[in-house]
Design a protein around this motif. Structure first.
Motif: not given
Length: 179
Positions: A102-121
């Motif tokens: 169960a993926l309980k939380e995922i979040g990325v700070r604003e400057p790194w959004r839309k950079t592929g960081t969330a998907r990498r994590i």
């Protein structure tokens, strides 16, 4: 410009080592919602402590220049877990017959959004898991539906609804294979 290439990922299986960084990033990512009881830092900390003590806890944090900029965490759930008990309609046996993550939380700070960081994590967390399925809950109103659409683009499908607490909005339960 912020790039995902400058990001270093670290995996944690013990909450103590990651708790401060998780709360720090959460507070920034959810800043506009912190006044709501379900999103307060205190409530998040209580949920985090509970999740961190559950079987199969794992967190992946992203860092740049030594500062945390994003995270995802989850744990193993089995048939009969409160996660599945709150899901309506009841999920198919295919999803609950063996443990799932169960993926309980995922979040990325604003400057790194839309950079592929969330998907990498996200992908780093799943790469370290043995469960056949990963499930998550998303507020269908988040980002005017864009967050749910993002998860759909990652292969998740809608399987039901859940309201984890009286203070929580009704969430969409989504699932996909881990690999």
């Amino acid at each position: 410009m912020t790039t995902a290439a400058a990001v270093k990922l670290r995996t944690f299986t013990k909450l103590d080592a990651a708790r401060g960084d998780l709360i720090d990033v959460y507070a920034d990512v959810r800043a506009a919602l912190l006044h709501l009881p379900n999103y307060s830092i205190t409530t998040f900390g209580e949920r985090l402590d509970r999740h961190g003590s559950e079987p199969g806890f794992m967190a992946v944090l992203a860092y740049t220049d030594g500062h945390p900029i994003g995270y995802a965490y989850g744990n193993a759930i089995e048939r009969g877990d409160r996660y599945w008990q709150r899901t309506t309609p009841a999920p198919a046996d295919e999803y609950t017959s063996s443990p799932a993550v169960a993926l309980k939380e995922i979040g990325v700070r604003e400057p790194w959004r839309k950079t592929g960081t969330a998907r990498r994590i996200h992908d780093a967390l799943l790469a370290a898991r043995d469960e056949p399925y990963v499930t998550l809950m998303v507020n269908p109103a988040a980002g005017d539906g864009k967050v749910q659409a993002l998860y759909e683009s990652w292969g998740y499908e809608d399987i039901g609804r859940s309201q984890p607490s009286p203070a929580s909005p009704v969430l969409t339960v989504m699932i996909r294979v881990t690999r």
